[in-house]
Design a protein around this motif. Structure first.
Motif, short mmCIF file in Angstrom:
data_model
loop_
_atom_site.label_atom_id
_atom_site.label_comp_id
_atom_site.label_asym_id
_atom_site.label_seq_id
_atom_site.Cartn_x
_atom_site.Cartn_y
_atom_site.Cartn_z
N ILE A 167 11.21 -1.83 -0.57
CA ILE A 167 9.95 -2.03 -0.20
C ILE A 167 9.22 -0.95 -0.87
O ILE A 167 9.55 0.27 -0.58
CB ILE A 167 9.35 -2.32 1.55
CG1 ILE A 167 10.63 -3.67 1.69
CG2 ILE A 167 8.36 -2.09 1.87
CD1 ILE A 167 10.88 -3.44 3.78
N MET A 168 8.46 -1.05 -1.74
CA MET A 168 7.30 -0.67 -2.38
C MET A 168 6.57 -0.36 -1.59
O MET A 168 6.07 0.65 -1.09
CB MET A 168 7.32 -0.53 -3.75
CG MET A 168 6.41 0.09 -5.15
SD MET A 168 6.47 -0.56 -6.53
CE MET A 168 4.49 -1.09 -6.17
N LEU A 169 5.81 -1.34 -1.48
CA LEU A 169 4.33 -1.73 -0.74
C LEU A 169 4.38 -3.00 -0.21
O LEU A 169 5.25 -3.82 0.45
CB LEU A 169 2.73 -2.02 -1.66
CG LEU A 169 2.63 -0.76 -2.76
CD1 LEU A 169 2.15 -1.56 -3.65
CD2 LEU A 169 1.81 0.30 -1.99
N SER A 170 4.03 -2.45 1.40
CA SER A 170 3.78 -3.34 2.38
C SER A 170 2.41 -3.62 2.67
O SER A 170 1.69 -2.44 3.60
CB SER A 170 5.25 -3.24 3.38
OG SER A 170 4.57 -4.69 4.20
N GLY A 171 1.74 -4.43 3.01
CA GLY A 171 0.50 -5.05 3.91
C GLY A 171 -0.65 -6.50 3.68
O GLY A 171 0.49 -7.12 3.14
N THR A 172 -1.29 -6.31 3.42
CA THR A 172 -2.43 -7.65 3.51
C THR A 172 -2.72 -7.06 1.61
O THR A 172 -2.72 -6.29 0.84
CB THR A 172 -3.84 -7.01 4.06
OG1 THR A 172 -4.15 -5.60 3.26
CG2 THR A 172 -3.75 -7.19 5.69
N PRO A 173 -2.83 -8.58 1.13
CA PRO A 173 -3.17 -8.49 0.21
C PRO A 173 -4.40 -7.55 -0.68
O PRO A 173 -4.19 -6.68 -1.37
CB PRO A 173 -3.84 -9.79 0.21
CG PRO A 173 -2.99 -10.89 0.80
CD PRO A 173 -3.35 -9.81 1.72
N SER A 174 -5.07 -7.33 0.28
CA SER A 174 -6.23 -6.00 0.31
C SER A 174 -5.70 -4.91 0.37
O SER A 174 -6.10 -4.21 -0.97
CB SER A 174 -7.33 -5.66 1.47
OG SER A 174 -8.34 -5.47 0.97
N GLU A 175 -4.85 -4.61 0.98
CA GLU A 175 -4.22 -3.21 1.30
C GLU A 175 -3.25 -3.11 0.54
O GLU A 175 -3.07 -2.19 -1.09
CB GLU A 175 -3.48 -2.92 2.04
CG GLU A 175 -4.10 -3.38 3.85
CD GLU A 175 -3.31 -2.87 4.70
OE1 GLU A 175 -3.90 -2.40 5.99
OE2 GLU A 175 -2.29 -3.38 4.59
N VAL A 176 -2.24 -4.26 -0.29
CA VAL A 176 -1.12 -3.98 -2.17
C VAL A 176 -2.52 -3.47 -3.06
O VAL A 176 -1.98 -2.75 -3.76
CB VAL A 176 0.20 -5.14 -1.33
CG1 VAL A 176 0.55 -4.96 -3.19
CG2 VAL A 176 0.63 -4.81 -0.41
N PHE A 177 -3.26 -4.92 -3.34
CA PHE A 177 -4.12 -5.10 -4.61
C PHE A 177 -4.86 -3.71 -4.42
O PHE A 177 -5.18 -3.52 -5.88
CB PHE A 177 -4.79 -6.25 -5.18
CG PHE A 177 -3.65 -7.67 -4.66
CD1 PHE A 177 -3.02 -7.43 -5.93
CD2 PHE A 177 -3.52 -8.29 -4.31
CE1 PHE A 177 -1.57 -8.09 -5.75
CE2 PHE A 177 -2.95 -9.19 -4.10
CZ PHE A 177 -2.03 -9.85 -4.83
N SER A 178 -4.98 -2.94 -3.45
CA SER A 178 -5.44 -1.55 -3.94
C SER A 178 -4.46 -0.42 -4.84
O SER A 178 -5.58 0.02 -4.96
CB SER A 178 -6.69 -1.22 -2.24
OG SER A 178 -5.10 -1.04 -1.27
#
Length: 114
Positions: free
Chosen positions: A51-62
């Protein structure tokens, strides 16, 4: 894979409707950031089996630079917003849908998107 735009939108609408009606968790694996941005509540970005990134779309796409370095693209609207930011507009880092971009741009002008 390979669906025409109308077929893709229809399929995503069916998935969204099913999720709303059943409150089911649905796992979608995709490289289409536009599709994911429009439907996901939570994202997990994998790289090399981890797992490189995990979170809401807002968190990940930031984390646009990290996503690009991992070989993923961003929603087109995010590229546009990032270009506007590079020209001095004060827009949020986490814009990933057209609706969010419209609201953010209108907010800069002191307008509301009702």
């Amino acid at each position: 894979a390979g669906l025409d735009p109308i077929g893709r939108e229809d399929l995503l609408a069916h998935i969204s409707r099913y999720r709303e009606e059943t409150n089911a968790a649905i796992v979608i694996v995709s490289h289409s950031m536009e599709d994911i941005a429009s439907i996901a509540d939570r994202l997990i970005v994998m790289k090399g089996g981890s797992i490189m990134l995990s979170g809401t779309p807002s968190e990940v796409f930031s984390h646009s630079d990290e996503l690009i370095r991992a070989g993923l693209d961003l929603p087109q609207v995010t590229h546009i917003v990032n270009a506007l930011k590079s020209r001095g507009l004060s827009l949020p880092d986490s814009v990933y849908t057209v609706e969010q971009a419209v609201s953010a741009i209108l907010a800069l002008r002191g307008e509301r998107n009702d």
